[in-house]
Design an enzyme around this catalytic site. Sequence first.
Site, PDB file in Angstrom:
ATOM      1  N   ASP A   1       8.174   3.905  12.058  1.00  0.00           N
ATOM      2  CA  ASP A   1       7.522   4.753  10.993  1.00  0.00           C
ATOM      3  C   ASP A   1       7.752   6.430  11.430  1.00  0.00           C
ATOM      4  OD1 ASP A   1       4.669   6.056  11.854  1.00  0.00           O
ATOM      5  OD2 ASP A   1       4.717   4.143  12.608  1.00  0.00           O
TER       6      ASP A   1
ATOM      7  N   ASP B   1      -2.935   5.089   3.994  1.00  0.00           N
ATOM      8  CA  ASP B   1      -3.002   5.582   5.562  1.00  0.00           C
ATOM      9  C   ASP B   1      -4.603   5.885   5.373  1.00  0.00           C
ATOM     10  OD1 ASP B   1      -3.532   6.824   7.833  1.00  0.00           O
ATOM     11  OD2 ASP B   1      -1.347   7.758   7.927  1.00  0.00           O
TER      12      ASP B   1
ATOM     13  N   GLU C   1      -7.457   7.054   7.483  1.00  0.00           N
ATOM     14  CA  GLU C   1      -7.852   7.236   9.187  1.00  0.00           C
ATOM     15  C   GLU C   1      -8.528   8.777   9.221  1.00  0.00           C
ATOM     16  OE1 GLU C   1      -4.574   8.341  11.964  1.00  0.00           O
ATOM     17  OE2 GLU C   1      -2.995   8.219  10.044  1.00  0.00           O
TER      18      GLU C   1
END
Length: 216
Positions: free
Chosen positions: A25, A113, A115
């Site tokens: 990624d 995503d 986080e």
Amino acid sequence: MRFIISLLFVFTLIFNLAFSHIGIDVSSGTNESGFECFKQKKYSRAIIRCYESIGSIDTNCKPSIENAKKAGIETIDVYLFPCYDCGNPENQVTTTSHYLKDYLKDLDFLWLDIEGPGQYWSGSYDNNKKFIQGLLDSAKTAGFKHVGIYTSESQWPGIVGSWDGGKDYPIWYANYDGAENFNDFSPFNGWTKPHMKQYAGNINECGLGIDKNYWE
């Protein structure tokens, strides 16, 4: 009997090798030669950032998708790093899908995503849950083939507590143990089986900064 057990062990090993894969990624623009280098190293998946945590499209995304296609990367995903403080999660997803409207057929997954508890999110589990639910609800109808969540046991509970609202979505988790397997995975918040693992981060390879990923 020992011979049969040995054969079963060898068969299992070959099966796991045949059906396991590695990918990368990236969060920066990647040129065609970079992706060609990754392909030569047997990376078959590229996951490209398309929306940044500052609340805007990453304009490197489409050129990187084009370069990955030209290099013959088999599977191309994108990820969206949401901006909680910007509000309107639905708009963040639709902005991303509109930006990618000519590429949706080429993409396998949109990854959300999730986080950074205490850094990218509020201190309220309830508010964070509502925001993430807005992302998920919008993503389901945005035209992507598949939607998944990038998060980890060290991240998700700190953002939403014990909420298991993401359990029906494939999980891509991070643990930088360098191991191309799921042996380290522990169930949490309703997830019992991972889809993909980020097993190494901040690696310099083919002249680019990448993370490495494994899936079966």
